[in-house]
Scaffold this motif. Structure first.
Motif, PDB file in Angstrom:
ATOM      1  N   CYS A 135      -6.048 -23.665   6.205  1.00  0.00           N
ATOM      2  CA  CYS A 135      -6.501 -24.230   7.489  1.00  0.00           C
ATOM      3  C   CYS A 135      -7.847 -24.928   7.324  1.00  0.00           C
ATOM      4  O   CYS A 135      -8.116 -25.941   7.956  1.00  0.00           O
TER       5      CYS A 135
ATOM      6  N   CYS B  63      -8.747 -19.698   7.114  1.00  0.00           N
ATOM      7  CA  CYS B  63      -8.219 -19.430   5.784  1.00  0.00           C
ATOM      8  C   CYS B  63      -8.326 -20.708   4.949  1.00  0.00           C
ATOM      9  O   CYS B  63      -8.606 -21.785   5.472  1.00  0.00           O
TER      10      CYS B  63
ATOM     11  N   CYS C 278      -4.205 -19.914  12.147  1.00  0.00           N
ATOM     12  CA  CYS C 278      -2.849 -19.431  11.880  1.00  0.00           C
ATOM     13  C   CYS C 278      -2.743 -17.914  12.028  1.00  0.00           C
ATOM     14  O   CYS C 278      -1.665 -17.364  11.860  1.00  0.00           O
TER      15      CYS C 278
ATOM     16  N   CYS D 257      -7.904 -15.592  10.419  1.00  0.00           N
ATOM     17  CA  CYS D 257      -7.978 -17.044  10.583  1.00  0.00           C
ATOM     18  C   CYS D 257      -7.821 -17.391  12.065  1.00  0.00           C
ATOM     19  O   CYS D 257      -6.879 -16.936  12.719  1.00  0.00           O
TER      20      CYS D 257
HETATM   21 ZN   LIG Z   1      -5.104 -20.230   8.604  1.00  0.00          ZN
END
Ligand SMILES: [Zn+2]
Length: 83
Positions: free
Chosen positions: A36, A33, A11, A8
């Protein structure tokens, strides 16, 4: 089935996904992800909902949705139960 590493970009969470191609150990794809992705897309969808005269209810807390015409129903956590 081969596995592909995905990371990701927000994050830095890593996961794997199936791939028909074969990937080396150091090969990694950048993506968002699920959580997110939702955080990124939600304000955009809210703006579109308001523009179309709906409530900006997408993914807000609650478990009821009566916006049956809403284009985003299929992604909305509120409408999951009432398919
Ligand atoms: Zn993420």
């Amino acid at each position: 089935m081969n596995k592909m590493r995905v990371k990701c970009i927000k994050c830095k969470k890593e996961w794997q996904k199936d791939s028909s191609l074969s990937w080396g150990r150091e090969d990694i794809t950048s993506s968002l992800c699920d959580s997110c992705f939702r955080k990124t897309i939600t304000p955009v969808i809210h703006r579109k909902q308001l523009y179309r005269g709906h409530l900006d209810c997408f993914d807000k807390p609650g478990n009821y949705c009566d916006e049956f015409q809403c284009n985003y129903r299929k992604w909305c956590s509120r409408a999951k139960e009432a398919a």
